[in-house]
Every structure is written in C-alpha cells, then in structure tokens.
Enzyme design. Structure first.
Site, PDB file in Angstrom:
ATOM      1  N   SER A 107     -12.322  19.934 -23.640  1.00  0.00           N
ATOM      2  CA  SER A 107     -13.529  19.597 -24.398  1.00  0.00           C
ATOM      3  C   SER A 107     -13.200  18.700 -25.579  1.00  0.00           C
ATOM      4  CB  SER A 107     -14.167  20.897 -24.912  1.00  0.00           C
ATOM      5  OG  SER A 107     -15.055  20.613 -25.968  1.00  0.00           O
ATOM      6  N   GLN A 128     -13.157  15.728 -20.958  1.00  0.00           N
ATOM      7  CA  GLN A 128     -14.583  15.571 -21.249  1.00  0.00           C
ATOM      8  C   GLN A 128     -14.727  14.582 -22.398  1.00  0.00           C
ATOM      9  OE1 GLN A 128     -17.056  18.797 -22.972  1.00  0.00           O
ATOM     10  NE2 GLN A 128     -18.569  18.238 -21.431  1.00  0.00           N
ATOM     11  N   ARG A 165     -28.780  29.216 -31.549  1.00  0.00           N
ATOM     12  CA  ARG A 165     -28.288  30.481 -30.978  1.00  0.00           C
ATOM     13  C   ARG A 165     -28.451  31.576 -32.027  1.00  0.00           C
ATOM     14  NH1 ARG A 165     -24.333  26.960 -28.307  1.00  0.00           N
ATOM     15  NH2 ARG A 165     -22.692  27.438 -29.783  1.00  0.00           N
ATOM     16  N   LYS A 251     -21.869  15.938 -16.544  1.00  0.00           N
ATOM     17  CA  LYS A 251     -22.099  17.384 -16.674  1.00  0.00           C
ATOM     18  C   LYS A 251     -23.473  17.649 -17.289  1.00  0.00           C
ATOM     19  CE  LYS A 251     -19.992  21.686 -18.312  1.00  0.00           C
ATOM     20  NZ  LYS A 251     -20.665  22.193 -19.509  1.00  0.00           N
ATOM     21  N   HIS A 275     -24.943  24.695 -19.284  1.00  0.00           N
ATOM     22  CA  HIS A 275     -24.091  25.008 -20.436  1.00  0.00           C
ATOM     23  C   HIS A 275     -23.951  26.528 -20.594  1.00  0.00           C
ATOM     24  CE1 HIS A 275     -22.671  22.075 -23.611  1.00  0.00           C
ATOM     25  NE2 HIS A 275     -22.225  23.196 -24.135  1.00  0.00           N
ATOM     26  N   ARG A 278     -26.304  28.127 -23.055  1.00  0.00           N
ATOM     27  CA  ARG A 278     -26.040  28.010 -24.500  1.00  0.00           C
ATOM     28  C   ARG A 278     -26.842  26.902 -25.167  1.00  0.00           C
ATOM     29  NH1 ARG A 278     -21.251  30.458 -26.003  1.00  0.00           N
ATOM     30  NH2 ARG A 278     -20.637  28.958 -27.587  1.00  0.00           N
TER      31      ARG A 278
HETATM   32  C1  LIG Z   1     -17.307  29.129 -26.177  1.00  0.00           C
HETATM   33  C2  LIG Z   1     -17.894  28.067 -25.311  1.00  0.00           C
HETATM   34  C3  LIG Z   1     -17.762  26.737 -25.687  1.00  0.00           C
HETATM   35  C4  LIG Z   1     -18.306  25.731 -24.878  1.00  0.00           C
HETATM   36  N1  LIG Z   1     -18.084  24.422 -25.212  1.00  0.00           N
HETATM   37  C5  LIG Z   1     -18.505  23.440 -24.367  1.00  0.00           C
HETATM   38  C6  LIG Z   1     -18.147  22.094 -24.598  1.00  0.00           C
HETATM   39  O1  LIG Z   1     -17.424  21.777 -25.530  1.00  0.00           O
HETATM   40  N2  LIG Z   1     -18.614  21.156 -23.732  1.00  0.00           N
HETATM   41  C7  LIG Z   1     -19.416  21.487 -22.655  1.00  0.00           C
HETATM   42  O2  LIG Z   1     -19.840  20.601 -21.901  1.00  0.00           O
HETATM   43  N3  LIG Z   1     -19.732  22.771 -22.404  1.00  0.00           N
HETATM   44  C8  LIG Z   1     -19.281  23.745 -23.213  1.00  0.00           C
HETATM   45  N4  LIG Z   1     -19.545  25.050 -22.912  1.00  0.00           N
HETATM   46  C9  LIG Z   1     -20.245  25.359 -21.646  1.00  0.00           C
HETATM   47  C10 LIG Z   1     -19.223  25.475 -20.506  1.00  0.00           C
HETATM   48  O3  LIG Z   1     -18.633  24.244 -20.211  1.00  0.00           O
HETATM   49  C11 LIG Z   1     -19.877  25.995 -19.219  1.00  0.00           C
HETATM   50  O4  LIG Z   1     -20.902  25.121 -18.834  1.00  0.00           O
HETATM   51  C12 LIG Z   1     -20.409  27.410 -19.314  1.00  0.00           C
HETATM   52  O5  LIG Z   1     -19.530  28.222 -20.067  1.00  0.00           O
HETATM   53  C13 LIG Z   1     -20.552  27.983 -17.897  1.00  0.00           C
HETATM   54  O6  LIG Z   1     -21.070  29.260 -17.901  1.00  0.00           O
HETATM   55  P1  LIG Z   1     -20.158  30.583 -17.831  1.00  0.00           P
HETATM   56  O7  LIG Z   1     -19.575  30.741 -19.185  1.00  0.00           O
HETATM   57  O8  LIG Z   1     -21.150  31.635 -17.502  1.00  0.00           O
HETATM   58  O9  LIG Z   1     -19.105  30.381 -16.782  1.00  0.00           O
HETATM   59  C14 LIG Z   1     -19.018  26.069 -23.696  1.00  0.00           C
HETATM   60  C15 LIG Z   1     -19.136  27.409 -23.331  1.00  0.00           C
HETATM   61  C16 LIG Z   1     -18.579  28.394 -24.111  1.00  0.00           C
HETATM   62  C17 LIG Z   1     -18.692  29.827 -23.661  1.00  0.00           C
END
Ligand SMILES: Cc1cc2nc3c(=O)[nH]c(=O)nc-3n(C[C@H](O)[C@H](O)[C@H](O)COP(=O)(O)O)c2cc1C
Length: 393
Positions: A107, A128, A165, A251, A275, A278
C-alpha cells in the site's frame, strides 16, 4: 501456533494482544458497517455442492495470474499503517506471502517502503499506487516500482473521498491519534504492544519522504490534505497505460460499467473490492458484485475479488463465480498482530489446507476445474455460477 486452527483463532489472539483502538482500526468498517457485514453474509449465503466418488488424490491449488505463478489463488490485499499491528509490519507479511507462493500488494500508505518489501520478497510484490495531487509524487512512485522490477501496479480506485468510521472517531484514532482517557488506560493494559511499539519501527509512512526521511504520524494529516485527489479519472489510467509497460489492475471496481471502462482504458485486471466495507457503506457485497464484473470482463482481463474471505471455501466460492484469484486483508493483519510473521504464515497455511480440503469435497484436483455449482440456501442453482461453468467449457 499449534492451537491456531482458523482465521477466527488468529483474530481472537490478536484481539487479546492489541489495544482496543488498534483492534477496531483493523476490524472496523464505515458508518453502520452494513457492507462490512454483508461481505460475510453474502459469502455464507452462497453454498457449494459436493461431488462423490471422484479421484482427488492429486489435488493442488497452483495457478497463475498476470504472469505470476501462485501456489494458491489468494493474494494479500493492500493495507496501510500495518505498523500498528506489529513493528515487522509489511516486511513480515511480504515474507510470509513469498513463503506461501502468494503475492503481497504494497500500500502507498504503508509503514514500510516499497524498497524494503521488495527486498524481503523479491518477485512477490505488486505496488499499489494512488493518483496524488502532486503528479510528480505519483510518477516517482511508479519509477521506483519500475527500478525495483515490479511488474504489476494496482491503482487505488476508491479512495478519492475519505470515509467516516465511527469506531475510529470514538477512539480518537487519527493522524495523530487523540485517544480519550479510557483508551489511554486500555493501551497501558497491553504492555507487550506498548513495548514492541517503543522498541520497534516507529509509526511513520515509510513510502514517502519529507526532507529525506519517512513521514511522521503528526505530519500525515497535512500530507494527505495536500495530496488527496478527487479529480482522478479514467484518463489517468489511459495516461498510465501509455507510460507503463507492466500490468495495471484497478482496485475498487464493483460494477459491469466500471469493468468495461477499466478494460477500455488499458487495464489488465480488475480488483473487485469494497475496501472490506471501510470506505462506502450501504453498497453490495463483493461476492454479489462479482458475477456482473466477470460477465462484463468476458475473459479480457484478470479478475481478483476480496472482502470477507476467511475460509478456504470462500476462495472456492470466488473462483466458482469466475474470479481468477481471491484476496484478503484482515486475516493477514490479524495474523501479524497475533504473532508477527509466524501468525501470517499460519493464516496462509490454514487457508491453503482448507482450500485443498474443500476441493476434495467438490471433486476437483486443480483450481481451473472450478467453477463448481453454487446454490443458495433453498438449493436453487445460482445462475451466475452456472454461466461461469458454461463459459469455462
Ligand atoms: C487496516 C486496513 C488498511 C487498509 N488499507 C488499504 C490501503 O491502503 N489501500 C487499499 O486499497 N485498501 C486498503 N484496505 C482494504 C483492503 O485492501 C481490502 O480491500 C480489504 O481489507 C478486504 O476485506 P477483508 O479485510 O475482509 O479481507 C485496508 C484494509 C484494512 C483492514
């Protein structure tokens, strides 16, 4: 790790080890967390069908995606600020991904630099990128990826708007954090975490620099305000296409329309993702969005999907609906928090073993023999899965 049998076991251990504000930062989703929950509920509502009396003694989960061989069809989704889980952060996850024959997507908001993770897991890192306001910053990032021999860029498509959030707001989690007294006390009750944090890597953004050093926590907010870009469009993908000879994956694609646009503008892959719930609450689960994307892509690009994957059977469901690979975020972040790299290694082992077991029940020996029939809870065959089977024949 002998008493860790599932991702849930890792999650429970991580919950004990992390201060509440950190655990909630990893676990939480936007607003009412409808989409966060829906990712899981929709996976649970898709059921696989068992086959019997098939020789499945020679099963393996090896596949390849965008020219990278995978020992299992699962990649690590990009995650920022993993330093809060464990000081080894991305480096530990990248190493575990390499050991498992997977890929680590680094990331831009990572605590570790792209150089560090590439060094730890050569050939197993995708980068990314985000289209920052400062185009020169974006360009430098891409050039670094090129110099490091990275062959796949994953463009963050769903980050133009900052999400809300509630869990983080209640804990005062931010850049820098402003925790209420109860969180200060709760954090003090996790001395192992405090000690690791004090002795380990400081919580910086390792990927970008101010005055030649990593960006400190108190500087992050201002850096983001300067660089957050709500004007990026598909034209930026087209421009990237004209200057980058490797793969481009977008993405955050959740619709057939965006899948077609991604391909029209030169993407080699679409990453179906909300995401992990999130960013934008109240949208579909990714497993619900997947069939429309697979249909629109029609074999012209690789399809990856994440969101709620916690069991090997979830990977089988994603593949049965036509994805080339699944991805997961929190299982690896929680593994990291539970036990550093050993926890991430265990997460991979558990998911790999579960996938091989479910393949035995499905009567398949290779992942490209999926799609398999999916049914809903009434036993009705899910048409999307049927279409995916027909398309693969
Ligand atoms: C702590 C955390 C940080 C994340 N940071 C990014 C990020 O920097 N870039 C991004 O595209 N997605 C980010 N995501 C989303 C993840 O890439 C991913 O889409 C998501 O965690 C998938 O769902 P799951 O946690 O249920 O497997 C983040 C998720 C979490 C839990």
């Amino acid at each position: 790790m002998h008493n860790i049998h599932s991702i849930e076991d890792l999650r429970n251990r991580a919950r004990r080890r992390l201060p509440a504000m950190v655990f909630d930062f990893i676990e939480g989703g936007a607003l009412d967390e409808l989409t966060l929950r829906r990712n899981r509920e929709a996976l649970d509502a898709h059921l696989l069908t068992q086959r019997v009396l098939v020789d499945t003694s020679q099963r393996h989960a090896t596949t390849s995606i965008l020219g990278t061989r995978l020992d299992l069809p699962l990649v690590v989704s990009p995650m920022g600020l993993l330093t809060v889980c464990h000081p080894d952060a991305d480096v530990a996850i990248a190493r575990a991904a390499a050991t498992a024959g997977s890929v680590f997507v680094h990331s831009p908001w990572s605590g570790c630099s792209l150089e560090e993770v590439t060094d730890a897991a050569p050939g197993r890192v995708w980068a990314q990128i985000a289209f920052w306001n400062d185009a020169a910053e974006t360009r430098r990032h891409i050039d670094r990826a090129q110099v490091l021999g990275i062959d796949t860029l994953v463009v963050a498509g769903d980050v133009a708007v900052s999400s809300k959030r509630d869990r983080d707001l209640r804990h005062g989690t931010g850049m820098p954090p402003r925790p209420p007294l109860r969180d200060v006390v709760n954090t003090a009750l996790h001395p192992g975490w405090v000690l690791r944090w004090l002795l380990g890597r400081s919580m910086t953004w390792g990927n970008y620099r101010i005055d030649g050093r990593a960006i400190r926590m108190r500087e992050m907010e201002a850096w983001m305000e300067r660089n957050e870009n709500q004007t990026a469009t598909w034209d930026d993908i087209a421009r990237l296409r004209s200057s980058w000879t490797g793969n481009i994956v977008v993405k955050g694609v959740m619709t057939p329309e965006d899948s077609r646009l991604a391909i029209e503008h030169g993407a080699d892959g679409v990453f179906v993702s909300n995401h992990g719930g999130r960013q934008f609450d109240s949208q579909q689960a990714t497993i619900e969005a997947l069939p429309g994307v697979v249909d629109a892509v029609d074999g012209r690009a690789a399809v990856i999907v994440d969101g709620g994957v916690r069991r090997g059977s979830d990977i089988a469901k994603a593949l049965s609906l036509g994805a080339d690979a699944a991805a997961a975020g929190r299982p690896f972040a929680l593994g990291l928090a539970a036990a550093g790299q050993a926890g991430v290694d265990r997460a991979f082992e558990v998911l790999h073993d579960e996938l091989l077991t479910v393949m035995g029940f499905l009567g398949v020996t290779r992942v490209d023999e999926m799609p398999c029939t999916l049914v809903d809870s009434t036993g009705l065959r899910l048409e999307a899965a049927v279409a995916a089977i027909e398309a693969s024949q």
